[in-house]
Design a protein around this motif. Structure first.
Motif, PDB file in Angstrom:
ATOM      1  N   SER A 120       0.833  -1.194   0.000  1.00 52.02           N
ATOM      2  CA  SER A 120       0.000   0.000   0.000  1.00 52.02           C
ATOM      3  C   SER A 120       0.870   1.247   0.000  1.00 52.02           C
ATOM      4  O   SER A 120       2.077   1.190   0.246  1.00 52.02           O
ATOM      5  CB  SER A 120      -0.923   0.011   1.225  1.00 52.02           C
ATOM      6  OG  SER A 120      -0.165  -0.031   2.425  1.00 52.02           O
ATOM      7  N   GLY A 121       0.262   2.389  -0.267  1.00 51.86           N
ATOM      8  CA  GLY A 121       0.996   3.637  -0.283  1.00 51.86           C
ATOM      9  C   GLY A 121       0.112   4.785  -0.704  1.00 51.86           C
ATOM     10  O   GLY A 121      -1.121   4.676  -0.730  1.00 51.86           O
ATOM     11  N   ARG A 122       0.752   5.876  -1.076  1.00 49.54           N
ATOM     12  CA  ARG A 122       0.012   7.089  -1.430  1.00 49.54           C
ATOM     13  C   ARG A 122       0.815   7.877  -2.462  1.00 49.54           C
ATOM     14  O   ARG A 122       2.046   7.939  -2.383  1.00 49.54           O
ATOM     15  CB  ARG A 122      -0.227   7.942  -0.186  1.00 49.54           C
ATOM     16  CG  ARG A 122      -1.023   9.220  -0.401  1.00 49.54           C
ATOM     17  CD  ARG A 122      -1.273   9.919   0.934  1.00 49.54           C
ATOM     18  NE  ARG A 122      -2.019  11.154   0.758  1.00 49.54           N
ATOM     19  CZ  ARG A 122      -1.465  12.333   0.504  1.00 49.54           C
ATOM     20  NH1 ARG A 122      -0.132  12.438   0.401  1.00 49.54           N
ATOM     21  NH2 ARG A 122      -2.211  13.410   0.358  1.00 49.54           N
ATOM     22  N   PHE A 123       0.097   8.465  -3.418  1.00 41.33           N
ATOM     23  CA  PHE A 123       0.726   9.288  -4.443  1.00 41.33           C
ATOM     24  C   PHE A 123       0.243  10.721  -4.331  1.00 41.33           C
ATOM     25  O   PHE A 123      -0.910  10.988  -3.982  1.00 41.33           O
ATOM     26  CB  PHE A 123       0.417   8.745  -5.840  1.00 41.33           C
ATOM     27  CG  PHE A 123       1.196   7.522  -6.199  1.00 41.33           C
ATOM     28  CD1 PHE A 123       2.490   7.637  -6.671  1.00 41.33           C
ATOM     29  CD2 PHE A 123       0.649   6.264  -6.061  1.00 41.33           C
ATOM     30  CE1 PHE A 123       3.234   6.510  -6.997  1.00 41.33           C
ATOM     31  CE2 PHE A 123       1.371   5.135  -6.386  1.00 41.33           C
ATOM     32  CZ  PHE A 123       2.668   5.262  -6.851  1.00 41.33           C
ATOM     33  N   GLU A 124       1.146  11.636  -4.643  1.00 44.09           N
ATOM     34  CA  GLU A 124       0.825  13.054  -4.653  1.00 44.09           C
ATOM     35  C   GLU A 124       1.121  13.636  -6.030  1.00 44.09           C
ATOM     36  O   GLU A 124       2.006  13.156  -6.741  1.00 44.09           O
ATOM     37  CB  GLU A 124       1.647  13.813  -3.612  1.00 44.09           C
ATOM     38  CG  GLU A 124       1.358  13.419  -2.179  1.00 44.09           C
ATOM     39  CD  GLU A 124       2.234  14.171  -1.188  1.00 44.09           C
ATOM     40  OE1 GLU A 124       1.913  14.152   0.013  1.00 44.09           O
ATOM     41  OE2 GLU A 124       3.244  14.769  -1.643  1.00 44.09           O
TER      42      GLU A 124
END
Length: 358
Positions: free
Chosen positions: A35-39
Protein backbone atom coordinates in the motif's frame (compact mmCIF):
# COMPACT_ATOMS: atom_id res chain seq x y z
CA UNK A 1 2.54 -40.74 31.67
CA UNK A 2 -0.35 -38.48 30.88
CA UNK A 3 -1.00 -37.68 27.25
CA UNK A 4 -1.53 -34.02 26.40
CA UNK A 5 -5.17 -33.16 25.82
CA UNK A 6 -6.46 -32.45 22.33
CA UNK A 7 -7.03 -28.82 23.30
CA UNK A 8 -3.43 -28.48 24.45
CA UNK A 9 -2.18 -29.94 21.19
CA UNK A 10 -4.28 -27.53 19.17
CA UNK A 11 -3.09 -24.59 21.24
CA UNK A 12 0.52 -25.68 20.77
CA UNK A 13 0.05 -25.83 17.00
CA UNK A 14 -1.47 -22.37 17.00
CA UNK A 15 1.44 -21.01 19.03
CA UNK A 16 3.96 -22.59 16.67
CA UNK A 17 2.12 -21.22 13.64
CA UNK A 18 1.97 -17.75 15.14
CA UNK A 19 5.63 -17.94 16.02
CA UNK A 20 6.54 -18.93 12.47
CA UNK A 21 4.70 -15.88 11.11
CA UNK A 22 5.59 -13.43 13.82
CA UNK A 23 8.51 -12.07 11.81
CA UNK A 24 6.17 -11.07 9.00
CA UNK A 25 8.09 -12.99 6.34
CA UNK A 26 6.34 -13.90 3.12
CA UNK A 27 5.20 -17.45 2.45
CA UNK A 28 4.16 -18.66 -0.97
CA UNK A 29 0.52 -19.07 0.04
CA UNK A 30 0.41 -16.23 2.54
CA UNK A 31 -1.47 -12.99 2.09
CA UNK A 32 0.60 -9.93 1.13
CA UNK A 33 -0.45 -6.30 1.04
CA UNK A 34 1.40 -3.45 -0.65
CA UNK A 35 0.00 0.00 0.00
CA UNK A 36 1.00 3.64 -0.28
CA UNK A 37 0.01 7.09 -1.43
CA UNK A 38 0.73 9.29 -4.44
CA UNK A 39 0.82 13.05 -4.65
CA UNK A 40 0.66 15.39 -7.61
CA UNK A 41 3.43 17.88 -8.47
CA UNK A 42 1.72 20.40 -6.15
CA UNK A 43 1.99 18.08 -3.14
CA UNK A 44 -1.74 17.39 -3.03
CA UNK A 45 -3.29 13.92 -3.08
CA UNK A 46 -3.38 12.46 -6.57
CA UNK A 47 -6.85 10.96 -6.92
CA UNK A 48 -7.91 8.67 -9.75
CA UNK A 49 -4.37 7.83 -10.82
CA UNK A 50 -3.71 4.48 -12.49
CA UNK A 51 -1.34 2.31 -10.43
CA UNK A 52 0.37 -0.83 -11.72
CA UNK A 53 2.35 -3.45 -9.80
CA UNK A 54 4.20 -6.17 -11.68
CA UNK A 55 6.65 -8.95 -10.90
CA UNK A 56 8.73 -9.42 -14.08
CA UNK A 57 10.40 -12.51 -12.58
CA UNK A 58 7.25 -14.44 -11.73
CA UNK A 59 8.17 -17.15 -14.24
CA UNK A 60 11.37 -18.86 -15.34
CA UNK A 61 10.90 -17.89 -18.99
CA UNK A 62 13.88 -15.54 -18.86
CA UNK A 63 14.15 -11.77 -18.58
CA UNK A 64 11.42 -9.43 -19.80
CA UNK A 65 11.43 -8.72 -23.53
CA UNK A 66 11.57 -4.94 -23.09
CA UNK A 67 14.54 -2.77 -22.25
CA UNK A 68 14.48 -1.86 -18.55
CA UNK A 69 17.32 0.62 -18.44
CA UNK A 70 14.84 3.48 -18.18
CA UNK A 71 12.12 3.70 -15.57
CA UNK A 72 10.38 0.48 -14.67
CA UNK A 73 8.45 -2.08 -16.64
CA UNK A 74 5.37 -0.91 -14.73
CA UNK A 75 5.78 2.49 -16.43
CA UNK A 76 5.63 0.74 -19.80
CA UNK A 77 2.44 -0.97 -18.61
CA UNK A 78 0.82 2.46 -18.21
CA UNK A 79 1.56 3.46 -21.81
CA UNK A 80 -0.58 2.65 -24.86
CA UNK A 81 0.27 -0.70 -26.43
CA UNK A 82 2.01 -2.17 -23.38
CA UNK A 83 4.32 -5.22 -23.72
CA UNK A 84 2.97 -8.71 -23.21
CA UNK A 85 4.41 -8.97 -19.70
CA UNK A 86 1.88 -6.38 -18.56
CA UNK A 87 -0.96 -8.87 -18.94
CA UNK A 88 0.08 -10.29 -15.56
CA UNK A 89 0.16 -6.90 -13.82
CA UNK A 90 -2.05 -6.01 -10.87
CA UNK A 91 -3.88 -2.74 -11.38
CA UNK A 92 -5.81 -0.31 -9.24
CA UNK A 93 -6.52 3.42 -8.87
CA UNK A 94 -5.82 5.86 -6.09
CA UNK A 95 -8.76 7.00 -3.95
CA UNK A 96 -9.69 10.55 -3.04
CA UNK A 97 -6.78 10.69 -0.58
CA UNK A 98 -4.28 9.46 -3.19
CA UNK A 99 -4.03 6.08 -1.43
CA UNK A 100 -3.78 2.68 -3.10
CA UNK A 101 -3.66 -0.91 -1.85
CA UNK A 102 -2.80 -4.23 -3.50
CA UNK A 103 -3.85 -7.50 -1.91
CA UNK A 104 -1.60 -10.26 -3.22
CA UNK A 105 -0.17 -13.66 -2.34
CA UNK A 106 3.42 -14.59 -1.68
CA UNK A 107 3.74 -16.12 -5.14
CA UNK A 108 2.93 -12.74 -6.69
CA UNK A 109 6.10 -11.21 -5.27
CA UNK A 110 8.52 -14.13 -5.53
CA UNK A 111 10.87 -15.30 -8.26
CA UNK A 112 11.00 -18.85 -9.67
CA UNK A 113 13.46 -19.79 -6.90
CA UNK A 114 11.02 -18.76 -4.18
CA UNK A 115 13.09 -15.79 -3.03
CA UNK A 116 11.69 -12.24 -3.01
CA UNK A 117 11.77 -10.76 -6.51
CA UNK A 118 12.23 -7.11 -7.41
CA UNK A 119 8.73 -5.90 -8.21
CA UNK A 120 7.91 -2.82 -10.27
CA UNK A 121 5.33 -0.24 -9.23
CA UNK A 122 4.25 2.88 -11.14
CA UNK A 123 1.57 5.55 -11.18
CA UNK A 124 0.79 8.25 -13.72
CA UNK A 125 -1.37 11.34 -13.71
CA UNK A 126 -4.88 10.77 -15.10
CA UNK A 127 -5.04 11.40 -18.83
CA UNK A 128 -1.30 10.91 -19.36
CA UNK A 129 1.50 13.12 -18.18
CA UNK A 130 4.27 12.75 -15.60
CA UNK A 131 4.78 9.38 -13.91
CA UNK A 132 6.73 7.93 -11.02
CA UNK A 133 7.95 4.38 -10.57
CA UNK A 134 9.58 2.32 -7.84
CA UNK A 135 11.47 -0.98 -7.76
CA UNK A 136 11.75 -2.92 -4.52
CA UNK A 137 11.54 -6.31 -2.86
CA UNK A 138 8.55 -7.45 -0.82
CA UNK A 139 10.08 -9.50 1.98
CA UNK A 140 7.28 -9.03 4.50
CA UNK A 141 3.55 -9.67 4.52
CA UNK A 142 2.60 -6.00 4.79
CA UNK A 143 4.66 -3.31 3.10
CA UNK A 144 4.03 0.43 2.96
CA UNK A 145 5.60 2.34 0.10
CA UNK A 146 6.83 5.84 1.02
CA UNK A 147 4.59 8.62 -0.27
CA UNK A 148 5.62 9.34 -3.87
CA UNK A 149 5.08 12.64 -5.64
CA UNK A 150 5.08 13.36 -9.35
CA UNK A 151 7.75 15.59 -10.90
CA UNK A 152 6.59 17.89 -13.65
CA UNK A 153 9.39 20.01 -15.15
CA UNK A 154 8.75 21.72 -18.49
CA UNK A 155 11.01 19.97 -20.98
CA UNK A 156 12.01 22.15 -23.92
CA UNK A 157 13.41 20.10 -26.77
CA UNK A 158 14.94 21.49 -29.94
CA UNK A 159 16.15 19.35 -32.83
CA UNK A 160 18.40 20.30 -35.71
CA UNK A 161 22.18 20.23 -36.11
CA UNK A 162 22.20 19.51 -32.37
CA UNK A 163 19.44 18.05 -30.22
CA UNK A 164 19.18 20.12 -27.07
CA UNK A 165 17.14 19.44 -23.95
CA UNK A 166 16.42 22.11 -21.33
CA UNK A 167 14.56 21.67 -18.05
CA UNK A 168 14.75 22.64 -14.39
CA UNK A 169 16.76 20.02 -12.52
CA UNK A 170 14.87 18.21 -9.78
CA UNK A 171 17.42 18.61 -6.99
CA UNK A 172 21.14 19.09 -6.46
CA UNK A 173 23.08 15.91 -7.03
CA UNK A 174 20.23 13.94 -8.58
CA UNK A 175 20.98 11.63 -11.49
CA UNK A 176 19.08 12.82 -14.53
CA UNK A 177 18.83 11.78 -18.16
CA UNK A 178 16.95 12.47 -21.35
CA UNK A 179 15.09 9.46 -22.74
CA UNK A 180 13.73 9.11 -26.27
CA UNK A 181 10.89 6.69 -26.94
CA UNK A 182 9.65 5.28 -30.24
CA UNK A 183 6.30 6.39 -31.62
CA UNK A 184 3.77 4.46 -33.66
CA UNK A 185 5.34 2.95 -36.77
CA UNK A 186 8.87 3.33 -35.40
CA UNK A 187 9.26 0.03 -33.55
CA UNK A 188 7.14 -0.90 -30.54
CA UNK A 189 5.49 2.21 -29.15
CA UNK A 190 7.03 3.24 -25.86
CA UNK A 191 10.25 1.29 -26.42
CA UNK A 192 13.52 3.14 -25.90
CA UNK A 193 15.37 4.69 -28.82
CA UNK A 194 18.15 6.43 -26.88
CA UNK A 195 19.20 7.49 -23.37
CA UNK A 196 21.47 10.49 -22.81
CA UNK A 197 22.77 10.91 -19.26
CA UNK A 198 23.32 14.41 -17.94
CA UNK A 199 21.79 17.49 -16.41
CA UNK A 200 20.42 20.53 -18.25
CA UNK A 201 21.31 21.96 -20.64
CA UNK A 202 21.98 18.62 -22.37
CA UNK A 203 23.13 18.27 -25.99
CA UNK A 204 22.74 15.07 -28.02
CA UNK A 205 24.26 14.13 -31.39
CA UNK A 206 21.28 14.10 -33.79
CA UNK A 207 22.64 11.00 -35.52
CA UNK A 208 21.61 8.82 -32.59
CA UNK A 209 17.94 9.59 -33.32
CA UNK A 210 18.39 9.00 -37.06
CA UNK A 211 14.99 9.50 -38.73
CA UNK A 212 12.93 8.22 -35.82
CA UNK A 213 9.72 9.84 -34.58
CA UNK A 214 8.46 9.59 -31.03
CA UNK A 215 8.42 11.30 -27.66
CA UNK A 216 11.07 12.40 -25.21
CA UNK A 217 10.97 12.79 -21.43
CA UNK A 218 13.46 13.63 -18.73
CA UNK A 219 13.99 11.25 -15.83
CA UNK A 220 15.39 11.80 -12.36
CA UNK A 221 16.65 8.82 -10.40
CA UNK A 222 16.74 8.46 -6.63
CA UNK A 223 16.02 6.17 -3.73
CA UNK A 224 14.10 6.15 -0.47
CA UNK A 225 14.09 4.03 2.66
CA UNK A 226 10.89 2.95 4.33
CA UNK A 227 9.38 0.03 6.21
CA UNK A 228 12.79 -1.68 6.29
CA UNK A 229 13.04 -1.63 2.49
CA UNK A 230 15.03 0.29 -0.11
CA UNK A 231 12.95 1.75 -2.93
CA UNK A 232 14.69 2.66 -6.23
CA UNK A 233 12.74 5.55 -7.68
CA UNK A 234 12.32 6.99 -11.16
CA UNK A 235 10.55 10.31 -11.74
CA UNK A 236 9.55 10.92 -15.35
CA UNK A 237 8.34 14.21 -16.83
CA UNK A 238 5.46 14.72 -19.20
CA UNK A 239 6.52 13.51 -22.69
CA UNK A 240 7.02 15.88 -25.60
CA UNK A 241 7.06 14.96 -29.29
CA UNK A 242 10.22 14.88 -31.38
CA UNK A 243 11.17 14.16 -35.00
CA UNK A 244 14.70 12.94 -35.59
CA UNK A 245 16.66 14.90 -38.20
CA UNK A 246 19.86 12.87 -38.21
CA UNK A 247 19.04 11.02 -41.43
CA UNK A 248 19.98 7.41 -42.14
CA UNK A 249 23.37 5.75 -41.54
CA UNK A 250 25.40 4.04 -44.27
CA UNK A 251 24.63 0.68 -42.66
CA UNK A 252 20.83 0.95 -43.03
CA UNK A 253 19.41 -2.27 -44.54
CA UNK A 254 22.85 -3.76 -45.25
CA UNK A 255 23.55 -7.45 -44.66
CA UNK A 256 24.46 -8.56 -41.17
CA UNK A 257 25.13 -11.87 -39.47
CA UNK A 258 24.30 -14.21 -37.82
CA UNK A 259 20.86 -14.63 -39.36
CA UNK A 260 18.20 -13.66 -38.57
CA UNK A 261 19.86 -10.29 -37.92
CA UNK A 262 17.91 -7.13 -37.07
CA UNK A 263 20.68 -4.64 -36.26
CA UNK A 264 20.49 -2.77 -39.59
CA UNK A 265 16.73 -2.76 -40.16
CA UNK A 266 16.11 0.82 -38.99
CA UNK A 267 14.03 -0.27 -35.98
CA UNK A 268 15.98 1.46 -33.23
CA UNK A 269 14.27 -0.44 -30.42
CA UNK A 270 15.28 -3.85 -29.10
CA UNK A 271 13.87 -6.79 -31.08
CA UNK A 272 11.23 -8.92 -29.47
CA UNK A 273 12.37 -12.20 -27.98
CA UNK A 274 13.20 -14.71 -30.73
CA UNK A 275 13.31 -12.17 -33.57
CA UNK A 276 17.11 -12.09 -33.77
CA UNK A 277 19.80 -14.77 -33.61
CA UNK A 278 21.73 -15.12 -30.37
CA UNK A 279 25.43 -15.40 -29.79
CA UNK A 280 28.26 -13.13 -28.75
CA UNK A 281 29.00 -11.49 -32.11
CA UNK A 282 27.10 -9.43 -34.68
CA UNK A 283 28.81 -8.36 -37.91
CA UNK A 284 27.73 -5.78 -40.51
CA UNK A 285 28.95 -6.04 -44.12
CA UNK A 286 29.32 -2.52 -45.57
CA UNK A 287 29.42 -3.96 -49.08
CA UNK A 288 32.66 -2.20 -50.02
CA UNK A 289 35.61 -0.55 -48.32
CA UNK A 290 34.57 2.53 -46.33
CA UNK A 291 35.94 4.70 -43.53
CA UNK A 292 33.47 4.85 -40.62
CA UNK A 293 33.60 8.01 -38.52
CA UNK A 294 31.02 6.93 -35.93
CA UNK A 295 29.53 3.63 -34.79
CA UNK A 296 26.38 3.82 -32.67
CA UNK A 297 25.78 0.72 -30.55
CA UNK A 298 22.25 0.56 -29.23
CA UNK A 299 21.10 -1.84 -26.53
CA UNK A 300 24.32 -3.64 -25.62
CA UNK A 301 23.54 -5.77 -22.53
CA UNK A 302 27.12 -5.56 -21.21
CA UNK A 303 30.51 -4.27 -22.34
CA UNK A 304 30.80 -4.64 -26.12
CA UNK A 305 33.89 -4.30 -28.29
CA UNK A 306 33.55 -2.61 -31.66
CA UNK A 307 35.87 -4.24 -34.20
CA UNK A 308 36.65 -3.63 -37.87
CA UNK A 309 38.05 -5.77 -40.63
CA UNK A 310 39.13 -5.49 -44.25
CA UNK A 311 38.48 -9.13 -45.17
CA UNK A 312 36.00 -10.38 -42.55
CA UNK A 313 38.60 -12.74 -41.12
CA UNK A 314 40.98 -10.60 -39.08
CA UNK A 315 39.38 -7.99 -36.83
CA UNK A 316 40.86 -5.15 -34.82
CA UNK A 317 39.20 -3.56 -31.79
CA UNK A 318 38.67 0.18 -32.36
CA UNK A 319 36.54 1.01 -29.32
CA UNK A 320 34.23 -0.29 -26.64
CA UNK A 321 30.63 0.33 -25.66
CA UNK A 322 30.46 0.28 -21.88
CA UNK A 323 26.82 1.38 -21.61
CA UNK A 324 23.65 0.17 -23.36
CA UNK A 325 23.63 3.32 -25.52
CA UNK A 326 27.11 4.23 -26.71
CA UNK A 327 28.98 6.18 -29.38
CA UNK A 328 32.28 4.83 -30.66
CA UNK A 329 34.52 7.03 -32.81
CA UNK A 330 37.00 4.67 -34.52
CA UNK A 331 40.42 5.93 -35.56
CA UNK A 332 41.21 4.07 -38.77
CA UNK A 333 44.35 4.13 -40.89
CA UNK A 334 42.62 2.52 -43.88
CA UNK A 335 39.07 1.83 -45.13
CA UNK A 336 37.32 -1.32 -43.86
CA UNK A 337 34.42 -3.43 -45.07
CA UNK A 338 33.18 -5.13 -41.90
CA UNK A 339 32.12 -3.76 -38.52
CA UNK A 340 31.58 -6.23 -35.70
CA UNK A 341 30.19 -5.91 -32.18
CA UNK A 342 31.49 -8.62 -29.86
CA UNK A 343 30.66 -9.38 -26.23
CA UNK A 344 30.92 -12.14 -23.67
CA UNK A 345 27.14 -11.72 -23.26
CA UNK A 346 24.47 -12.93 -25.68
CA UNK A 347 23.61 -10.21 -28.22
CA UNK A 348 20.26 -11.58 -29.37
CA UNK A 349 18.52 -8.48 -27.99
CA UNK A 350 20.95 -5.94 -29.49
CA UNK A 351 18.77 -3.23 -31.02
CA UNK A 352 20.84 -1.59 -33.76
CA UNK A 353 24.40 -1.06 -34.96
CA UNK A 354 24.57 2.14 -37.02
CA UNK A 355 27.70 2.91 -39.03
CA UNK A 356 28.17 6.53 -40.13
CA UNK A 357 30.63 7.84 -42.70
CA UNK A 358 30.12 11.57 -41.97
Amino acid sequence: MRRPSLLAAVLAAVVLSASACSDGTVGADGEVTVSGRFEGPDGRALAGADVVLLNPRASDDGPPSVELTAGTLAMACLAPGPPAECEAAARTRTDADGAFRFELTGRDVQGPDGNPAIVHLAAAAPGGGPAVGARFQVARRSLTVPTLGLWAPDLELTTGRTVRGEWTARETGSIERLVFFAGAGQGRAGSIVWIADGRPTLSVDPRVLEDSVGTAAVESLGSAEGDGTTFRLTYRSRPVAYTGQGGTPASRLLECTPEPCAVTDGDLTAPAQGESAGGGEVSVDLGSSMTPTLVVVRGCPATCDVQTSVDGLTFRTVGSAATPFALVTPVLSAPVRYVKVASTTDLGALAEVSVWLT
